[in-house]
Design a protein around this motif. Structure first.
Motif, PDB file in Angstrom:
ATOM      1  N   SER A 136     -32.496 -61.119  16.514  1.00 13.20           N
ATOM      2  CA  SER A 136     -31.790 -59.850  16.682  1.00 13.20           C
ATOM      3  C   SER A 136     -30.416 -60.116  17.293  1.00 13.20           C
ATOM      4  N   ILE A 137     -29.383 -59.640  16.625  1.00 15.83           N
ATOM      5  CA  ILE A 137     -28.025 -59.782  17.149  1.00 15.83           C
ATOM      6  C   ILE A 137     -27.515 -58.389  17.485  1.00 15.83           C
ATOM      7  N   ILE A 138     -27.055 -58.258  18.711  1.00 17.66           N
ATOM      8  CA  ILE A 138     -26.601 -56.943  19.189  1.00 17.66           C
ATOM      9  C   ILE A 138     -25.146 -57.087  19.617  1.00 17.66           C
ATOM     10  N   TYR A 139     -24.289 -56.266  19.060  1.00 23.74           N
ATOM     11  CA  TYR A 139     -22.880 -56.265  19.449  1.00 23.74           C
ATOM     12  C   TYR A 139     -22.624 -55.091  20.377  1.00 23.74           C
ATOM     13  N   MET A 140     -21.867 -55.350  21.466  1.00 24.29           N
ATOM     14  CA  MET A 140     -21.513 -54.243  22.352  1.00 24.29           C
ATOM     15  C   MET A 140     -20.240 -53.597  21.831  1.00 24.29           C
ATOM     16  N   GLY A 141     -20.442 -52.525  21.078  1.00 21.45           N
ATOM     17  CA  GLY A 141     -19.313 -51.722  20.610  1.00 21.45           C
ATOM     18  C   GLY A 141     -18.958 -50.722  21.691  1.00 21.45           C
ATOM     19  N   SER A 142     -18.644 -49.524  21.267  1.00 22.66           N
ATOM     20  CA  SER A 142     -18.205 -48.479  22.196  1.00 22.66           C
ATOM     21  C   SER A 142     -18.121 -47.192  21.387  1.00 22.66           C
ATOM     22  N   LEU A 165     -18.393 -56.406  11.098  1.00 24.62           N
ATOM     23  CA  LEU A 165     -19.077 -57.694  11.292  1.00 24.62           C
ATOM     24  C   LEU A 165     -20.592 -57.491  11.286  1.00 24.62           C
ATOM     25  N   CYS A 166     -21.026 -56.485  12.011  1.00 23.31           N
ATOM     26  CA  CYS A 166     -22.466 -56.189  12.107  1.00 23.31           C
ATOM     27  C   CYS A 166     -23.077 -55.928  10.725  1.00 23.31           C
ATOM     28  N   LYS A 167     -22.415 -55.111   9.935  1.00 17.98           N
ATOM     29  CA  LYS A 167     -22.977 -54.773   8.613  1.00 17.98           C
ATOM     30  C   LYS A 167     -23.067 -56.021   7.740  1.00 17.98           C
ATOM     31  N   THR A 168     -22.055 -56.885   7.833  1.00 18.43           N
ATOM     32  CA  THR A 168     -22.063 -58.110   7.024  1.00 18.43           C
ATOM     33  C   THR A 168     -23.183 -59.043   7.478  1.00 18.43           C
ATOM     34  N   VAL A 169     -23.323 -59.209   8.792  1.00 15.76           N
ATOM     35  CA  VAL A 169     -24.385 -60.092   9.318  1.00 15.76           C
ATOM     36  C   VAL A 169     -25.757 -59.520   8.937  1.00 15.76           C
ATOM     37  N   ALA A 170     -25.886 -58.194   8.971  1.00 15.27           N
ATOM     38  CA  ALA A 170     -27.160 -57.569   8.581  1.00 15.27           C
ATOM     39  C   ALA A 170     -27.486 -57.895   7.126  1.00 15.27           C
ATOM     40  N   LYS A 171     -26.476 -57.820   6.255  1.00 10.34           N
ATOM     41  CA  LYS A 171     -26.735 -58.128   4.831  1.00 10.34           C
ATOM     42  C   LYS A 171     -27.029 -59.610   4.631  1.00 10.34           C
ATOM     43  N   GLU A 172     -26.237 -60.482   5.265  1.00 10.83           N
ATOM     44  CA  GLU A 172     -26.459 -61.922   5.080  1.00 10.83           C
ATOM     45  C   GLU A 172     -27.775 -62.367   5.720  1.00 10.83           C
ATOM     46  N   GLY A 173     -28.185 -61.687   6.786  1.00  8.85           N
ATOM     47  CA  GLY A 173     -29.374 -62.128   7.526  1.00  8.85           C
ATOM     48  C   GLY A 173     -30.672 -61.511   7.042  1.00  8.85           C
ATOM     49  N   GLY A 174     -30.563 -60.524   6.165  1.00 11.05           N
ATOM     50  CA  GLY A 174     -31.749 -59.751   5.780  1.00 11.05           C
ATOM     51  C   GLY A 174     -32.911 -60.597   5.307  1.00 11.05           C
ATOM     52  N   VAL A 182     -25.145 -52.445  16.452  1.00 10.46           N
ATOM     53  CA  VAL A 182     -24.084 -52.222  17.440  1.00 10.46           C
ATOM     54  C   VAL A 182     -24.509 -51.099  18.385  1.00 10.46           C
ATOM     55  N   ILE A 183     -24.314 -51.303  19.674  1.00 10.53           N
ATOM     56  CA  ILE A 183     -24.498 -50.224  20.647  1.00 10.53           C
ATOM     57  C   ILE A 183     -23.113 -49.689  20.992  1.00 10.53           C
ATOM     58  N   CYS A 184     -22.992 -48.370  21.006  1.00 12.15           N
ATOM     59  CA  CYS A 184     -21.684 -47.739  21.229  1.00 12.15           C
ATOM     60  C   CYS A 184     -21.745 -46.837  22.466  1.00 12.15           C
ATOM     61  N   PRO A 185     -21.581 -47.419  23.666  1.00 14.01           N
ATOM     62  CA  PRO A 185     -21.670 -46.597  24.883  1.00 14.01           C
ATOM     63  C   PRO A 185     -20.426 -45.741  25.111  1.00 14.01           C
ATOM     64  N   GLY A 186     -20.644 -44.619  25.784  1.00 17.40           N
ATOM     65  CA  GLY A 186     -19.539 -43.854  26.349  1.00 17.40           C
ATOM     66  C   GLY A 186     -19.112 -44.543  27.636  1.00 17.40           C
ATOM     67  N   PHE A 187     -18.385 -43.853  28.500  1.00 13.41           N
ATOM     68  CA  PHE A 187     -17.905 -44.491  29.731  1.00 13.41           C
ATOM     69  C   PHE A 187     -19.065 -44.797  30.676  1.00 13.41           C
ATOM     70  N   VAL A 188     -19.112 -46.060  31.122  1.00 10.93           N
ATOM     71  CA  VAL A 188     -20.103 -46.534  32.078  1.00 10.93           C
ATOM     72  C   VAL A 188     -19.313 -47.039  33.282  1.00 10.93           C
ATOM     73  N   ARG A 189     -19.721 -46.669  34.488  1.00  7.74           N
ATOM     74  CA  ARG A 189     -18.889 -46.977  35.660  1.00  7.74           C
ATOM     75  C   ARG A 189     -19.068 -48.410  36.140  1.00  7.74           C
ATOM     76  N   THR A 190     -18.575 -49.346  35.346  1.00  8.78           N
ATOM     77  CA  THR A 190     -18.614 -50.773  35.687  1.00  8.78           C
ATOM     78  C   THR A 190     -17.224 -51.183  36.182  1.00  8.78           C
ATOM     79  N   PRO A 191     -17.058 -52.445  36.645  1.00  8.57           N
ATOM     80  CA  PRO A 191     -15.722 -52.892  37.059  1.00  8.57           C
ATOM     81  C   PRO A 191     -14.657 -52.668  35.977  1.00  8.57           C
ATOM     82  N   LEU A 192     -15.063 -52.806  34.704  1.00  8.59           N
ATOM     83  CA  LEU A 192     -14.104 -52.611  33.607  1.00  8.59           C
ATOM     84  C   LEU A 192     -13.520 -51.194  33.617  1.00  8.59           C
ATOM     85  N   VAL A 193     -14.356 -50.229  33.935  1.00  5.28           N
ATOM     86  CA  VAL A 193     -13.896 -48.829  33.956  1.00  5.28           C
ATOM     87  C   VAL A 193     -13.206 -48.496  35.272  1.00  5.28           C
TER      88      VAL A 193
END
Ligand code: NAD
Length: 260
Positions: A136-142, A165-174, A182-193
């Motif tokens: 399982s490959i998970i990309y941290m999107g937003s 990238l995710c869609k291509t890897v999904a097709k090649e890896g199927g 891809v996980i697409c979070p809203g604002f999370v109060r981490t150091p980055l934010v």
């Protein structure tokens, strides 16, 4: 135990979202590699996991360096025998109006977010294939994989790119059971934010409270930040899901800021 003995590499796991994902995967029985630019902070996370009875190792990795990525993945494979889950999470934020965006900063953003996702995927896929079990490959999107905000041209471009990238890897890896999402979070109060709040206040000429209430959380259904726990729960779902039924997808976790 949803990830018993699964070998999980989490990049950018010394802080924020990646750290919570690493702690969660370890609680679910995963053997977790804390891969981060900041080796000392990564070691502290690994120590925390081991002290709680889990299995973890810290590894130095600049995700923009092919040599460092390959060396760190090889180190993990030597220690744990393979790779089952990759969370490509390392990321930074740099904000400027586009006409003032330094080209060097643009290139740095694309290198960390896109080269990092590409290089870690490229290094892990052969091991997922070799095991015969896929992975399982998970990309941290937003939310910025789907939506734009002012001042964030590089971030929005990179985060949209991860979906391709995710869609291509999904097709090649199927055919070999490699899933990509891809996980697409809203604002999370981490150091980055935390860093962005004063920066945006300055760029937009508004108060820090207004940045939070009128920019970051304005479009949510309840004015609330997404939490690291929320994002880690979704990561666990993607990591432990058992078939190709869930691949090539992007899931928004944002208190309704963006609805598809
Ligand atoms: P954070 O600053 O708390 O943690 C980021 C980690 O990445 C740090 O430990 C840092 O050392 C590491 N890192 C940075 N550059 C690296 C590199 N070149 N190689 C390896 N490691 C590197 O940030 P966070 O908020 O937890 O962000 C994690 C991911 O989540 C990022 O991809 C970010 O874009 C994404 N995201 C964050 C939010 C949010 O609101 N915080 C929302 C959506 C998406």
């Amino acid at each position: 135990m949803k990830l018993q003995n699964k070998v999980c590499i989490v990049t950018g796991a010394a802080s924020g979202i990646g750290k919570e994902i690493a702690l969660t995967f370890a609680r679910e029985g995963g053997k977790v590699a804390i891969a981060d630019l900041n080796k000392e902070a990564a070691q502290l996370v690994a120590d925390e996991i081991v002290a709680a009875g889990g299995v973890a190792v810290a590894t130095a990795m600049d995700v923009t360096s092919e040599d460092q990525v390959n060396a760190a993945v090889a180190e993990v494979v030597a220690a744990y025998g393979g790779v089952d889950v990759l969370v490509s999470n390392a990321g930074i934020q740099i904000v400027h109006p586009i006409e003032e965006f330094p080209f060097a900063d643009w290139k740095k953003m694309l290198a960390i977010h896109l080269d990092g996702a590409f290089l870690t995927t490229k290094a892990c896929v052969p091991h997922m294939k070799a095991s015969g079990n896929g992975g399982s490959i998970i990309y941290m999107g937003s939310v910025h994989s789907k939506e734009a905000s002012v001042l964030k041209s590089a971030y929005v471009t990179a985060k949209h790119g991860l979906i391709g990238l995710c869609k291509t890897v999904a097709k090649e890896g199927g055919k070999v059971g490699i899933r990509a999402n891809v996980i697409c979070p809203g604002f999370v109060r981490t150091p980055l934010v935390e860093k962005q709040i004063p920066e945006q206040a300055k760029e937009l000429g508004i108060s820090e409270t207004d940045v939070i209430q009128k920019v970051m959380l304005k479009e949510t259904v309840d004015g609330e930040f997404t939490t690291v726990r929320d994002v880690a729960d979704v990561a666990l779902m993607f990591a432990s899901f058992n078939s190709n039924a869930l691949t090539g997808q992007s899931l928004v976790v944002s208190h309704g800021w963006f609805m598809q």
